[in-house]
Scaffold this active site. Sequence first.
Site, PDB file in Angstrom:
ATOM      1  N   LYS A 272     -23.058 -58.708 -10.438  1.00 59.01           N
ATOM      2  CA  LYS A 272     -23.714 -59.259  -9.258  1.00 59.01           C
ATOM      3  C   LYS A 272     -25.154 -58.752  -9.171  1.00 59.01           C
ATOM      4  CE  LYS A 272     -19.551 -59.256  -6.306  1.00 59.01           C
ATOM      5  NZ  LYS A 272     -19.483 -60.671  -5.938  1.00 59.01           N
ATOM      6  N   ARG A 346      -8.739 -63.579  -7.576  1.00 61.41           N
ATOM      7  CA  ARG A 346      -7.649 -64.535  -7.781  1.00 61.41           C
ATOM      8  C   ARG A 346      -6.685 -64.079  -8.865  1.00 61.41           C
ATOM      9  NH1 ARG A 346     -11.750 -69.275  -9.049  1.00 61.41           N
ATOM     10  NH2 ARG A 346     -12.855 -68.003  -7.502  1.00 61.41           N
TER      11      ARG A 346
END
Length: 494
Positions: A272, A346
């Site tokens: 990020k 996920r």
Amino acid sequence: MNPITLPELVRVKTVPAKADVVVVPLTGDSEPAAVDLPTSVGRGYERKFGQSVVDMAKALGAKPKPGATTVVPGLNGQRLVVVGMGADEPTPKTVRKAAGAASRAVAGMKDVRTIAVALPADEPELLRAVVEGTLLGQYAYAPVTAEPADKPALEFSVVSTVADKSIIEQARVVAEAQLVAREWVNLPPNLLYPETFAGAAEDLVKGTKVKVQVLDEGDLTSGGFGGHMAVGGGSAQDPRLVRLSYAPARAKAHLVLVGKGITFDSGGLNLKPGESMSTMRCDMAGAAAVIAATHAIAQLGLNVQVTTYGCMAENLPSDTAFRPSDVLTIYGGTTVENYNTDAEGRLVLADGLARGAEDNPDLIVDVATLTGAAMVALGTEIFGVFSDSDEVAERVLGAAEAAGEEAWRLPMGEWSAKALESKVADLKSGGGRWGGASIAASFLRSFVDEEIDWAHLDIAPASFNEGSADGETPVGGTGVAVRTLVEIARSLQA
């Protein structure tokens, strides 16, 4: 973790004469119209100051805007906190917001101990909202410091004619659960990592009817929990899977909760940007919500079996980190082509969902700070709801409304599942720029048998408040979804 200590709170029929502060509502449109004061207080105020509380509040800039607070001098050193309630009839939502704003204002005052809250509370749902707002509003995360500040012990009296004491106790249980979730979210990631998070969950339910099992890295490896081992593989802090079980003897239904517990998310090898990383301690807010809600459900004695999975890992880049294009084997054997290491949540949820589906539930609900796409769609105060069942979606949305939390259903379908097609594995973990939140929801649905009802709550928009405090919502972790999960469980009792 700082211990959660709730202030004393009792119901009273009239405002105590010796209260240091009295909280009163201000209603109206653009101009203040009325302050709902006990008659004796209002008359005494006019005798002393020669004008009404409304006139004084107006002179001090008070507005009826919901949640706006103004401190007004009172009688014999007593102060009034006048809080805006808008022009409409009071609702649990507006009352909860007003109580939260007033409680926060009071918590910042010096030389205050006893507070009388004289907001609309003469119906059970309004009383519940006042209690929740009051307890939630006074919360602020205590900084990590060598010299912690002394926090005065506050005593709240809620003015209400509702005699049912259980309403206050139930509201206290739910508010405390939300405060626990907030506290976990706010903890720095060097203090809250998978091992310590699992330990905190064990401590929370110790001595209750909730049983707990913690799977460590050895258990996860041997058990085939490939999502956890891949995501946690780049960190020196090994992953954990916490399983909670609450099973009353005559449960009406079985609810499975699964929460994303990424205690810090750097993005992994798909790193990020630095400015996007500073709040990534909040990426475990889903696990915080499901664990805290499970504790509350058990304390409330709801007649619903609950099995909960907190899926915990830390996502860091290193020479042992998983990669884009790796093929991972999720619990149960499904293979997944990983498309981006910053879509890690996920993967651990897939392990938890596949394992939870084996528990024979009537309903599975997963909760996660899953996608930035949900934030783009919904802003910063509303969380997304996904389900392929209209009935389940309505149950979740109804629970959110009853809990006073903002939720909105987002779409999913064959179009969002198509992006998951893979040439090298059973499916891909994502793909494509558009509809990212829906694609992620379709991925999660792949790990729950079609005959099992399922919903996914993407709480990324509302889990961490980087703006200013508002109503019962503080700066930092919000504890969102805890109240909704409790209401989902309550709805399954019918």
